[in-house]
Design a protein around this motif. Structure first.
Motif, PDB file in Angstrom:
ATOM      1  N   ASP A   1       0.840  -1.218   0.000  1.00  0.00           N
ATOM      2  CA  ASP A   1       0.000   0.000   0.000  1.00  0.00           C
ATOM      3  C   ASP A   1       0.868   1.258   0.000  1.00  0.00           C
ATOM      4  O   ASP A   1       0.864   2.002   0.977  1.00  0.00           O
TER       5      ASP A   1
ATOM      6  N   LYS B   1      -9.583  -2.485   8.279  1.00  0.00           N
ATOM      7  CA  LYS B   1      -8.559  -1.485   7.965  1.00  0.00           C
ATOM      8  C   LYS B   1      -8.492  -1.331   6.449  1.00  0.00           C
ATOM      9  O   LYS B   1      -7.966  -2.196   5.750  1.00  0.00           O
TER      10      LYS B   1
ATOM     11  N   GLY C   1      -6.905   0.743   4.472  1.00  0.00           N
ATOM     12  CA  GLY C   1      -5.661   1.077   3.788  1.00  0.00           C
ATOM     13  C   GLY C   1      -5.785   2.418   3.101  1.00  0.00           C
ATOM     14  O   GLY C   1      -6.830   3.084   3.189  1.00  0.00           O
ATOM     15  N   TYR C   2      -4.742   2.843   2.409  1.00  0.00           N
ATOM     16  CA  TYR C   2      -4.728   4.170   1.797  1.00  0.00           C
ATOM     17  C   TYR C   2      -5.138   4.093   0.329  1.00  0.00           C
ATOM     18  O   TYR C   2      -6.099   4.743  -0.090  1.00  0.00           O
ATOM     19  N   PHE C   3      -4.436   3.280  -0.429  1.00  0.00           N
ATOM     20  CA  PHE C   3      -4.790   3.136  -1.841  1.00  0.00           C
ATOM     21  C   PHE C   3      -5.823   2.017  -2.003  1.00  0.00           C
ATOM     22  O   PHE C   3      -5.797   1.019  -1.277  1.00  0.00           O
TER      23      PHE C   3
ATOM     24  N   THR D   1       4.842   3.074   4.404  1.00  0.00           N
ATOM     25  CA  THR D   1       4.349   4.167   5.262  1.00  0.00           C
ATOM     26  C   THR D   1       4.999   5.488   4.865  1.00  0.00           C
ATOM     27  O   THR D   1       4.332   6.525   4.737  1.00  0.00           O
TER      28      THR D   1
ATOM     29  N   ARG E   1       3.675   6.684   1.556  1.00  0.00           N
ATOM     30  CA  ARG E   1       2.330   7.303   1.715  1.00  0.00           C
ATOM     31  C   ARG E   1       2.445   8.703   2.315  1.00  0.00           C
ATOM     32  O   ARG E   1       1.754   9.633   1.886  1.00  0.00           O
ATOM     33  N   ASP E   2       3.323   8.862   3.313  1.00  0.00           N
ATOM     34  CA  ASP E   2       3.484  10.182   3.938  1.00  0.00           C
ATOM     35  C   ASP E   2       3.987  11.217   2.937  1.00  0.00           C
ATOM     36  O   ASP E   2       3.529  12.366   2.935  1.00  0.00           O
TER      37      ASP E   2
ATOM     38  N   LYS F   1       0.980  12.035   0.717  1.00  0.00           N
ATOM     39  CA  LYS F   1      -0.041  12.826   1.438  1.00  0.00           C
ATOM     40  C   LYS F   1       0.397  14.278   1.580  1.00  0.00           C
ATOM     41  O   LYS F   1      -0.429  15.176   1.667  1.00  0.00           O
TER      42      LYS F   1
END
Ligand code: ADP
Length: 154
Positions: free
Chosen positions: A12, A42, A44-46, A130, A133-134, A137
């Motif tokens: 992810d 959960k 997830g982001y994508f 992680t 993703r950060d 974002k």
């Protein structure tokens, strides 16, 4: 007998770290099933569909790589697909402690399945989903951490 390995994870998104482990494992196994874990609690982001699409893009030329989703226990998924190996990557000693507990638990639940660890190549050690993703974002450019040709905005 076919040597089938499951490489489970969230992916992810997929990173150069995942890509490297999978590519290095290709000569070891007859088939590697990259299995994206779906967790109903959960999200997830994508989106799962995007994660699958990107992994498929990376390995489109590799006939021995399959990409799919699974839910529930990894050992149950291994049984379902007749996999005798679980592939995992190790970056740090923290990874080791985490992975040791999971692998030993899986071993006690399904003794026929062996977890096989590959050490990350040094330059890929700091890469994780992680951080990617950060960066995204916060509007940064994460392209150097993800496989070539993958566009996370698509
Ligand atoms: P999980 O959600 O189970 O942590 P991930 O998608 O983050 O799964 O990772 C799946 C597997 O890929 C794990 O075995 C993890 O250790 C490995 N991995 C992730 N990043 C790297 C990296 N940079 N180098 C080597 N292995 C990695």
């Amino acid at each position: 007998m076919n040597k089938i390995a499951v490489f489970p994870g969230s992916f992810d998104p997929i990173t150069k770290g995942h890509e490297s482990i999978i590519k290095r494992a290709i000569p070891i196994f007859d088939k590697i099933i990259v299995a994206v874990g779906v967790n109903s609690e959960k999200a997830g982001y994508f989106a799962i569909e995007k994660r699958l699409k990107w992994i498929n893009q990376v390995f489109k030329a590799e006939s021995r790589i399959e990409v799919t989703t699974y839910s529930g226990l990894t050992v149950d998924f291994c049984k379902k697909v007749n996999a005798r190996f679980i592939l995992r990557g190790l970056r740090t000693s923290a990874d080791f402690e985490f992975e040791r507990a999971i692998a030993q638990t899986n071993k006690s639940m399904l003794p026929d399945v062996e977890t096989v660890f590959m050490l990350t190549t040094p330059e890929l050690t700091p890469i994780n989903s992680t951080i990617v993703r950060d960066i995204i974002k916060n509007g940064g450019d994460a392209s150097r951490f993800i496989p070539q040709g993958i566009n996370l905005t698509e």
